[in-house]
Enzyme design. Sequence first.
Site, PDB file in Angstrom:
ATOM      1  CG  ASP A 230      -1.825   1.212   1.261  1.00  0.00           C
ATOM      2  OD1 ASP A 230      -1.705   2.073   0.369  1.00  0.00           O
ATOM      3  OD2 ASP A 230      -2.656   1.305   2.181  1.00  0.00           O
ATOM      4  CB  VAL A 231       1.960   3.577  -2.729  1.00  0.00           C
ATOM      5  CG1 VAL A 231       2.488   2.523  -3.689  1.00  0.00           C
ATOM      6  CG2 VAL A 231       0.611   4.117  -3.187  1.00  0.00           C
TER       7      VAL A 231
ATOM      8  CG  ASN B 128       2.009   2.325 -12.541  1.00  0.00           C
ATOM      9  OD1 ASN B 128       1.670   2.931 -13.555  1.00  0.00           O
ATOM     10  ND2 ASN B 128       1.340   1.272 -12.088  1.00  0.00           N
TER      11      ASN B 128
ATOM     12  CE1 TYR C 291      -5.430  10.111 -11.955  1.00  0.00           C
ATOM     13  CE2 TYR C 291      -5.686  11.617 -13.797  1.00  0.00           C
ATOM     14  CZ  TYR C 291      -5.150  10.457 -13.261  1.00  0.00           C
ATOM     15  OH  TYR C 291      -4.322   9.667 -14.026  1.00  0.00           O
TER      16      TYR C 291
ATOM     17  CE  LYS D 298      -1.860  10.571 -11.797  1.00  0.00           C
ATOM     18  NZ  LYS D 298      -0.882   9.513 -11.450  1.00  0.00           N
TER      19      LYS D 298
HETATM   20  P1  NAD Z   1      -5.067   0.530 -13.179  1.00  0.00           P
HETATM   21  O1  NAD Z   1      -6.220   0.796 -12.291  1.00  0.00           O
HETATM   22  O2  NAD Z   1      -5.233  -0.373 -14.333  1.00  0.00           O
HETATM   23  O3  NAD Z   1      -3.819  -0.004 -12.315  1.00  0.00           O
HETATM   24  C1  NAD Z   1      -3.390   0.680 -11.172  1.00  0.00           C
HETATM   25  C2  NAD Z   1      -2.928  -0.314 -10.125  1.00  0.00           C
HETATM   26  O4  NAD Z   1      -2.575   0.430  -8.937  1.00  0.00           O
HETATM   27  C3  NAD Z   1      -4.019  -1.316  -9.709  1.00  0.00           C
HETATM   28  O5  NAD Z   1      -3.556  -2.642  -9.826  1.00  0.00           O
HETATM   29  C4  NAD Z   1      -4.327  -0.936  -8.259  1.00  0.00           C
HETATM   30  O6  NAD Z   1      -4.699  -2.049  -7.452  1.00  0.00           O
HETATM   31  C5  NAD Z   1      -3.012  -0.325  -7.823  1.00  0.00           C
HETATM   32  N1  NAD Z   1      -3.153   0.512  -6.630  1.00  0.00           N
HETATM   33  C6  NAD Z   1      -4.162   1.380  -6.325  1.00  0.00           C
HETATM   34  N2  NAD Z   1      -3.983   1.892  -5.108  1.00  0.00           N
HETATM   35  C7  NAD Z   1      -2.824   1.377  -4.627  1.00  0.00           C
HETATM   36  C8  NAD Z   1      -2.092   1.537  -3.425  1.00  0.00           C
HETATM   37  N3  NAD Z   1      -2.548   2.322  -2.423  1.00  0.00           N
HETATM   38  N4  NAD Z   1      -0.928   0.867  -3.273  1.00  0.00           N
HETATM   39  C9  NAD Z   1      -0.488   0.031  -4.257  1.00  0.00           C
HETATM   40  N5  NAD Z   1      -1.143  -0.181  -5.405  1.00  0.00           N
HETATM   41  C10 NAD Z   1      -2.292   0.489  -5.592  1.00  0.00           C
HETATM   42  O7  NAD Z   1      -4.568   1.970 -13.663  1.00  0.00           O
HETATM   43  P2  NAD Z   1      -3.509   2.385 -14.805  1.00  0.00           P
HETATM   44  O8  NAD Z   1      -4.263   3.019 -15.895  1.00  0.00           O
HETATM   45  O9  NAD Z   1      -2.587   1.268 -15.099  1.00  0.00           O
HETATM   46  O10 NAD Z   1      -2.759   3.557 -14.019  1.00  0.00           O
HETATM   47  C11 NAD Z   1      -1.398   3.514 -13.637  1.00  0.00           C
HETATM   48  C12 NAD Z   1      -0.905   4.931 -13.457  1.00  0.00           C
HETATM   49  O11 NAD Z   1      -0.992   5.625 -14.711  1.00  0.00           O
HETATM   50  C13 NAD Z   1      -1.725   5.760 -12.455  1.00  0.00           C
HETATM   51  O12 NAD Z   1      -0.858   6.553 -11.689  1.00  0.00           O
HETATM   52  C14 NAD Z   1      -2.594   6.619 -13.357  1.00  0.00           C
HETATM   53  O13 NAD Z   1      -2.994   7.803 -12.728  1.00  0.00           O
HETATM   54  C15 NAD Z   1      -1.653   6.854 -14.520  1.00  0.00           C
HETATM   55  N6  NAD Z   1      -2.339   7.230 -15.763  1.00  0.00           N
HETATM   56  C16 NAD Z   1      -3.305   6.431 -16.291  1.00  0.00           C
HETATM   57  C17 NAD Z   1      -3.967   6.854 -17.434  1.00  0.00           C
HETATM   58  C18 NAD Z   1      -5.081   6.030 -18.034  1.00  0.00           C
HETATM   59  O14 NAD Z   1      -5.906   6.611 -18.787  1.00  0.00           O
HETATM   60  N7  NAD Z   1      -5.172   4.734 -17.790  1.00  0.00           N
HETATM   61  C19 NAD Z   1      -3.616   8.056 -18.058  1.00  0.00           C
HETATM   62  C20 NAD Z   1      -2.618   8.831 -17.493  1.00  0.00           C
HETATM   63  C21 NAD Z   1      -1.982   8.414 -16.347  1.00  0.00           C
END
Ligand code: NAD
Length: 277
Positions: free
Chosen positions: A62-63, A89, A154, A158
Amino acid sequence: MTESTRIRGKVVVITGGARGIGLATATALQALGARIAIGDIDEATAKESGTARGFEFCGKLDVADPSSFGNFLDEVERTLGPVDVLINNAGIMPTGKLVDEPDQLTRRILDINIFGVILGSKLGLSRMLPRGSGHIINIASLAGETHVPGLATYNASKHAVLGFTDTLREEYRGTGVHFSSVLPTLTNTELGSGVTAPALLRAAEPEEVAAAVVKLIISPKSKVRVTALAGFISRVVGLLPEAVGDRVGRALGSGHVFLDDVDAEKRKAYEERARRG
Ligand code: NAD
């Protein structure tokens, strides 16, 4: 030196690596010979994804919890050796209007998306600085340099990650520890479920973000935007006078993509997971 020789043998930690961008990045780096550790709040999915791909370390993380993050990194280093690259991430993206966002959820977004990144960077730095080498890569978003109705908290998180990462880049210049930010556009993962990208700005695939991270590790730079077109538009809009930039944003659909256009039914499972953890 080839791509794989620059990456082979490096110990890479990826938070939130159970699925989505984190998992795609872990998979791409493993294919080039990196030794992968993924941590996720969803331990079952982390173990399932990691075991299927043969990652060397998968565990609960848990980050937003300092002892969970510290213990996780200690355990990774005991098992795999010093961490060369830490990819912060993990993140969540609940959507909706600010007035409807419960305070607890606001706090949760900030805890994971900002505090988790700050904590991870601090813990990574304290291990990398004495060795005079390392790379901390923070996954931000193009939402970190734009403003999108329906994503206010959000967006704020960011923007914070970008300012934070740029500051560390200067604060630790010359120490051998590199800092980078990654700014993906809307990407096809569960986090974006039920959201449709505007016609001009196609969504990225997680593998495209992963490929950008691979390049960053091979040749560190301050930031990378994915896709190139979305990144270009984001930078141009940022240079325009505010009223013109806002008009361009609205023409691209920013006013409704994360509000009226959201398919609530398709998004329900993600929203529940993001709130629950
Ligand atoms: P996702 O939901 O598919 O995966 C994110 C993972 O983070 C999940 O497995 C979740 O269980 C885990 N997570 C959540 N809270 C946590 C915690 N407290 N400790 C540890 N793990 C935790 O999302 P994604 O799209 O792969 O997103 C990854 C990163 O990319 C995020 O930071 C997101 O903001 C960023 N991002 C995503 C997008 C998009 O459109 N998908 C766009 C820009 C940026």
